[in-house]
Design a protein around this motif. Structure first.
Motif: not given
Length: 323
Positions: A233-255
């Protein structure tokens, strides 16, 4: 458990983000440690911070932080390293002797960059010393980044602290970091585009629908699965809005609570998520209880306080009406 990653925006802002996954209720909250603060070490005399910093932690007779960024733009997070971490059994007179959970306090209060950390790593001796609240010695390893965007991992699987280059900007838990990198070889087929149709004799096989390129992407909560998923996910996520992108990636590993239960019956879940903008010295905190992200800028007023400051936050889930 826990998952961490770095991300660089399209305009060269550098970030470190993490989930804090644990079965014991840590009650972590935003904490600022100012410059020139004398913090008490468990094994030897107090040490004064050269740099102030902000992170997530608690006051347990002394402040204990699990992550943070200092005024020089160095950010660090500790993650569980079960069955791998090895510490010294005794104090060494020629070293700075720290309990493993104190390493973050020393790094954030003393070190300005990864280059400096490399030069000074041999000063440190991590000694088997328990966290009083938990009653055991936590097995830990660390992910660190700075304003250059370089990312490293610090591990003690050999008994000595070793800095390992982190070319993928992701860290989870055991096994040791090199194993995770090798394990990526098993996932070369992952891609964001669909697989092409394929002829088998006279029969044409085709994808069921969108997303066939991600077939085989691990979906569980084990450390290897979360590592692979986050790297992809990190290698492909759109980094135009980095903070939003970070939390979208974290959504996928949030338990969520209840889906991952330990052998002792405790519920391992994501107690909070945090992100650090090391370029602009901004800390972002998202607790489990709600969807809000709280922001705190590490400014001169905070850095020059006489004592540490803990920040409370709203623990209620909120919705906003449409107008």
């Amino acid at each position: 458990m826990c998952t961490s990653l770095t991300l660089t925006s399209n305009n060269q802002q550098h970030f470190l983000a993490r989930t804090m996954d644990f079965g014991f209720q840590l009650d972590g909250r935003p904490v600022v440690i100012p410059r020139n603060y004398a913090w008490k070490k468990q094994l030897e005399e107090s040490q004064e911070t050269r740099y102030g910093f902000v992170g997530t932690g608690r006051n347990l007779d002394e402040y204990f932080l699990a992550d943070g960024v200092n005024e020089q733009g160095l950010a660090i997070a500790e993650l569980y390293f079960l069955n791998e971490a090895k510490y010294s059994s005794e104090v060494k007179e020629d070293r700075v002797n720290l309990a493993p959970h104190e390493f973050i306090m020393w790094v954030l209060g003393e070190i300005a960059s990864i280059a400096e950390l490399r030069e000074r790593m041999t000063e440190i001796n991590l000694v088997e010393k328990e966290i009083p609240l938990l009653g055991f010695v936590p097995p830990l390893h660390f992910i660190i980044t700075d304003r250059t965007g370089e990312t490293v991992v610090v591990e003690s699987d050999s008994g000595e602290l070793v800095i390992k280059e982190n070319p993928v900007g992701v860290m989870t838990n055991s096994p040791e970091f090199g194993w995770h990198l090798k394990n990526l070889n098993n996932y070369l087929s992952l891609q964001p585009n669909n697989f092409a149709n394929k002829k088998i004799g006279d029969y044409e096989v085709q994808p069921f629908g969108q997303g066939s390129g991600t077939f085989g992407l691990p979906g569980g909560y084990t450390s290897p699965e979360r590592f692979v998923r986050t790297v992809y996910l990190r290698s492909l996520v759109d980094a135009d809005a980095p903070l939003n992108a970070l939390f979208k990636v974290l959504d996928n590993v949030t338990i969520p609570k209840g889906v991952n239960i330990k052998n002792d019956g405790s519920v391992d879940y994501t107690q909070y998520r945090a992100a650090f903008d090391v370029t602009n010295l901004t800390y972002y905190f998202n607790p489990y209880e709600n969807q809000e992200v709280f922001e705190l800028v590490l400014d001169e007023e905070l850095l020059n306080k006489k004592e540490p400051i803990e920040f409370e936050y709203d623990r209620k889930f909120k919705t906003t009406g449409l107008h």
